[in-house]
Design an enzyme around this catalytic site. Sequence first.
Site, PDB file in Angstrom:
ATOM      1  N   ASN A 164       0.809  -1.235   0.000  1.00  0.00           N
ATOM      2  CA  ASN A 164       0.000   0.000   0.000  1.00  0.00           C
ATOM      3  C   ASN A 164       0.839   1.280   0.000  1.00  0.00           C
ATOM      4  O   ASN A 164       0.385   2.309  -0.492  1.00  0.00           O
ATOM      5  CB  ASN A 164      -1.046  -0.011   1.128  1.00  0.00           C
ATOM      6  CG  ASN A 164      -0.453  -0.128   2.504  1.00  0.00           C
ATOM      7  OD1 ASN A 164       0.721  -0.461   2.645  1.00  0.00           O
ATOM      8  ND2 ASN A 164      -1.251   0.126   3.516  1.00  0.00           N
ATOM      9  N   GLU A 265       4.602  -3.508  12.470  1.00  0.00           N
ATOM     10  CA  GLU A 265       3.612  -2.457  12.190  1.00  0.00           C
ATOM     11  C   GLU A 265       2.444  -3.164  11.522  1.00  0.00           C
ATOM     12  O   GLU A 265       2.515  -3.513  10.343  1.00  0.00           O
ATOM     13  CB  GLU A 265       4.202  -1.402  11.236  1.00  0.00           C
ATOM     14  CG  GLU A 265       5.430  -0.689  11.755  1.00  0.00           C
ATOM     15  CD  GLU A 265       5.122   0.321  12.842  1.00  0.00           C
ATOM     16  OE1 GLU A 265       3.946   0.704  13.003  1.00  0.00           O
ATOM     17  OE2 GLU A 265       6.058   0.713  13.553  1.00  0.00           O
ATOM     18  N   CYS A 299      -3.227   1.699   6.614  1.00  0.00           N
ATOM     19  CA  CYS A 299      -3.425   1.091   7.942  1.00  0.00           C
ATOM     20  C   CYS A 299      -4.018   2.096   8.921  1.00  0.00           C
ATOM     21  O   CYS A 299      -4.621   1.712   9.907  1.00  0.00           O
ATOM     22  CB  CYS A 299      -2.101   0.563   8.461  1.00  0.00           C
ATOM     23  SG  CYS A 299      -0.841   1.819   8.428  1.00  0.00           S
ATOM     24  N   GLU A 473       8.320   3.592  14.345  1.00  0.00           N
ATOM     25  CA  GLU A 473       9.153   4.035  13.219  1.00  0.00           C
ATOM     26  C   GLU A 473       9.074   5.545  13.131  1.00  0.00           C
ATOM     27  O   GLU A 473       8.000   6.125  13.345  1.00  0.00           O
ATOM     28  CB  GLU A 473       8.663   3.384  11.922  1.00  0.00           C
ATOM     29  CG  GLU A 473       8.887   1.874  11.938  1.00  0.00           C
ATOM     30  CD  GLU A 473       8.507   1.185  10.642  1.00  0.00           C
ATOM     31  OE1 GLU A 473       7.532   1.605  10.003  1.00  0.00           O
ATOM     32  OE2 GLU A 473       9.190   0.219  10.269  1.00  0.00           O
TER      33      GLU A 473
END
Length: 492
Positions: A164, A265, A299, A473
Amino acid sequence: MNTEVLGKLLSEPHLFKQQAFIAGKWISANNDQSFAVHNPATGQLIANVANLGAKEAEAAIQAAHSALPAWRRKTAKERAHLLRKWFELIMAHGDDLARIMTVEQGKPFAEAKGEVAYGASFVEWFAEEAKRVTGAIPSSTWTDKRMMVLKQAIGVCVAITPWNFPIAMITRKASPALAAGCTLVIKPAEQTPLSALALVELARRAGIPDGVINIITADRDRSIAVGKALCSSPQVSHLSFTGSTPVGRTLMQQCAPTVKKVALELGGHAPFIVFEDADLDAAVQGAVDSKYRNAGQTCVSSNRFYVHESLHDAFVERMARASAAISVGNGLDEGIVQGPLIEARALQKVEEQVADAVKHGARIITGGKRHPLGGLFYEPTVLANVKPAMLVMREETFGPVAAIVPFKNDDAVIAAANETEIGLAAYFYSRDIGRIWRVAEQLEYGMVGINTGLISNEVAPFGGIKQSGLGREGGSWGLEEYLEMKYLCVGL
Ligand code: NAP
């Protein structure tokens, strides 16, 4: 479009790569095996990419392992210069990278350019941050001993990334890893290897030495064997994965026997809450931003809209108007805001959720079906009269569907928002400073957008709690992931 045509779309055709990259060499798979990459907007074949397996994954680990001592020995400043050069090359080739991304992933060209800049911002940030790794000298508890804490590169790292955000999900891992002095093996998603390969070609041109960055391409079937090889290798010290929660669990298990450090993640299912004191126009804009970016395939996409009953009808009406105005089409065409979904499975999931909602009493206010363009296009959709038991409220949609539920009071809506194993991102709109603090503290999420639907950037800690993952991150926290502490105790 065929494989040559994509090359012709680019001002620098050599960024179009179909081979994997190990130890500084572009390589094909054994017997030239390859897998097809299609343009989701047209269904056309755009590339045949090397389909590697476990053996090549082991060769990539070996290359990263061999390159580690020299890369780790470089000064942080030397590594920072190379990363800075990589950043500049990414920005200089932004149009080409965005074209590749639009053609393989489907997001509109302007949005793809935005992702290139966002992805590059991590390289720039960590190039600067590389120079700021510092240890510590704790006060000694002994008169005859002194203590020091060093921070050192963790070693060979693996990055497994989704389709994505084909560039940003790589740079968010690769740049802190490289900045810290680690070497890397990347496994991009089956659907979007071309952006990753172009990115690595630019890293090569920036002068990042052979073996420091390696990329293994594989189709969905081979990814499983590649993943096992990467996770089980004792030479690999760290796995960073972005993708779905079920795959994250599997990879974590595979890393357990060699006790790797793991950063995950994972999936989202974001609530978006509009309180009665919200600025309604701003809330609708934030809802559109966070819902329809990348056709809802992010997400941190809002997935469950809770609107105070006093604003509910007005919100539904404005959200429907804004959604119906979104132009859908091939992302290479001018003015397109929403591209196709990535593949047939994704379209099916959206259709199933909408059918389930309608079956249980939801009303379609706008959209609710495949787009007249056909293929993988789906209409921006608003559903009202939605109930908590509906699939769309229980599972991440990953598509352009806004499901809206009215609520009466703060405690009930916070409880509903938290009633999930997912804890990635949440959003809410309010102008009451007391409520802002109360709600922000009570939401069980790693990231909370307050009066905004867009929250990601390179300096903030991106990541989730609960089953949305481990680690962060971005920012200085992103670099810490790739550093080990070493305690030195010196007798005088
Ligand atoms: P996915 O199926 O988990 O795939 C992600 C990556 O893992 C791909 O490279 C895939 O390779 C690979 N993979 C899948 N199974 C594997 C296995 N058994 N061993 C090794 N590698 C394996 O996720 P997706 O459907 O592409 O991505 C969507 C999900 O990612 C959503 O849930 C979304 O919320 C999440 N996501 C999270 C974040 C975040 O930062 N938290 C960001 C973006 C997306 P193949 O493509 O070859 O199968």
